[in-house]
Design an enzyme around this catalytic site. Structure first.
Site, PDB file in Angstrom:
ATOM      1  N   GLY A  71       0.801  -1.219   0.000  1.00 33.73           N
ATOM      2  CA  GLY A  71       0.000   0.000   0.000  1.00 33.73           C
ATOM      3  C   GLY A  71       0.831   1.266   0.000  1.00 33.73           C
ATOM      4  O   GLY A  71       0.396   2.309   0.486  1.00 33.73           O
ATOM      5  N   LEU A  72       2.057   1.155  -0.554  1.00 30.65           N
ATOM      6  CA  LEU A  72       2.912   2.339  -0.728  1.00 30.65           C
ATOM      7  C   LEU A  72       3.183   3.083   0.578  1.00 30.65           C
ATOM      8  O   LEU A  72       3.209   4.309   0.629  1.00 30.65           O
ATOM      9  CB  LEU A  72       2.300   3.287  -1.781  1.00 30.65           C
ATOM     10  CG  LEU A  72       2.171   2.666  -3.178  1.00 30.65           C
ATOM     11  CD1 LEU A  72       1.199   3.451  -4.039  1.00 30.65           C
ATOM     12  CD2 LEU A  72       3.526   2.569  -3.871  1.00 30.65           C
ATOM     13  N   CYS A 128      -1.697   4.159  -8.738  1.00 29.11           N
ATOM     14  CA  CYS A 128      -2.391   4.480  -7.486  1.00 29.11           C
ATOM     15  C   CYS A 128      -3.880   4.682  -7.770  1.00 29.11           C
ATOM     16  O   CYS A 128      -4.243   5.255  -8.785  1.00 29.11           O
ATOM     17  CB  CYS A 128      -1.852   5.777  -6.887  1.00 29.11           C
ATOM     18  SG  CYS A 128      -0.098   5.802  -6.606  1.00 29.11           S
ATOM     19  N   GLY A 242      10.030  -9.092 -13.592  1.00 31.02           N
ATOM     20  CA  GLY A 242      10.587 -10.442 -13.518  1.00 31.02           C
ATOM     21  C   GLY A 242      12.023 -10.583 -13.980  1.00 31.02           C
ATOM     22  O   GLY A 242      12.465 -11.689 -14.298  1.00 31.02           O
TER      23      GLY A 242
END
Length: 300
Positions: A71-72, A128, A242
């Protein structure tokens, strides 16, 4: 052998950088990694005010990667400017600050605060949720992408990188919208939305229910999106998603990325970025490539 690349007038000694949220602001890794050797350090997301983040548990391992719903969480701009920027200034590397916000005004305030700081570029995380628009991410609507890019570009003193969400129908449409709004560089991809369920408890593993999937599992999707976007826009791209090895990084470069960002790999191998830089050098030696620019977008 030349590994130097240029992103919107900002020269990097090589294309390898860290992915936001996986490297703190460098201090946590400085015992393992010579920050002077990195093309750039991309900081963890920072907002105009402190964010607490999501409730725990907020990280889960998955096959071929991990889910995160942090959640930053961040200490806000004041702490960041006082603590993290001076730390990074000790090193000969480019500083890219990842900026987050819940409204356009949040982003603008953070970007304005950074205008007088000694940082090289700003990476705008538009994955966001846009609070004013009912929670859909800024990056999931082409008009919103163009509008927020324009608004930020008006006040930004540094070149801006728009970080694109892969959770869209057409990534090229979003990339073109960012370019139309004045973005200097694009970075992609951010995490894919995923979920994990504990079958024994019959409960969601993450308190948030969903999280962002990163790691090797998403690499083929990321490479495809970088390839498509590189053929749809005329601005440089930082590819991510990745990257664990030099081979992975080279794949992104061949697909059209000028820079590459290493994320989840840092958790598995703190020296991943160093290994990747050396691996790219070895590859260039092996194939007698004198300048990395020969590789960018050269897939046939």
């Amino acid at each position: 052998m030349n590994l130097k690349v240029n992103l919107a007038g900002v020269g990097l000694k090589n294309p390898v950088m860290t992915a936001s949220g996986t490297f703190g602001s460098g201090a946590e890794y400085s015992d393992f990694v010579d920050l002077n050797q990195l093309g750039a350090v991309v900081t963890k997301g920072v907002a105009n005010i402190p964010w607490e983040g999501n409730p725990t548990p907020r990280i889960a391992e998955t096959y071929g990667g991990m889910l995160n719903a942090v959640g930053l969480q961040n200490p806000g701009m004041d702490v960041f400017a006082k603590r993290d920027i001076p730390f990074l200034k000790q090193y000969d590397t480019r500083i890219i600050v990842n900026v987050v916000g819940k409204t356009t005004e949040d982003y603008i305030e953070a970007v304005e605060r950074l205008s007088n700081e000694a940082v090289d570029m700003l990476e705008i995380n538009i994955s966001c949720p846009n609070v004013k628009e009912g929670g859909i991410a800024f990056g999931q609507n082409a008009k919103a992408v163009e509008d927020i890019t324009k608004a930020i570009k008006k006040v930004a003193k540094q070149p801006i990188i728009m970080k694109l969400s892969p959770n869209v129908t057409d990534i090229v449409e979003m990339a073109k919208a960012a370019e139309a709004g004045g973005a200097d560089v694009l970075s992609l991809i951010n995490t894919l939305t995923g979920m994990k369920i504990d079958i024994h408890k019959r409960k969601h593993v993450l308190a948030n229910k969903t999280g962002g999937l990163s790691g090797p599992a998403i690499k083929p999707v990321a490479v495809r999106m970088v390839y498509q976007v590189s053929r749809g826009v005329n601005i440089p791209i930082i590819g991510m998603g990745g990257i664990m090895t030099a081979e992975d990084a080279i794949e992104f470069i061949l697909a059209g990325a000028t820079g590459v960002a290493v994320g989840t790999a840092n958790f598995v191998n703190p020296c991943a970025t160093m290994d990747i830089i050396h691996g790219i050098e070895e590859y260039m030696k092996k194939y007698h490539i004198s300048d990395i620019k020969e590789l960018i977008g050269s897939v046939e």
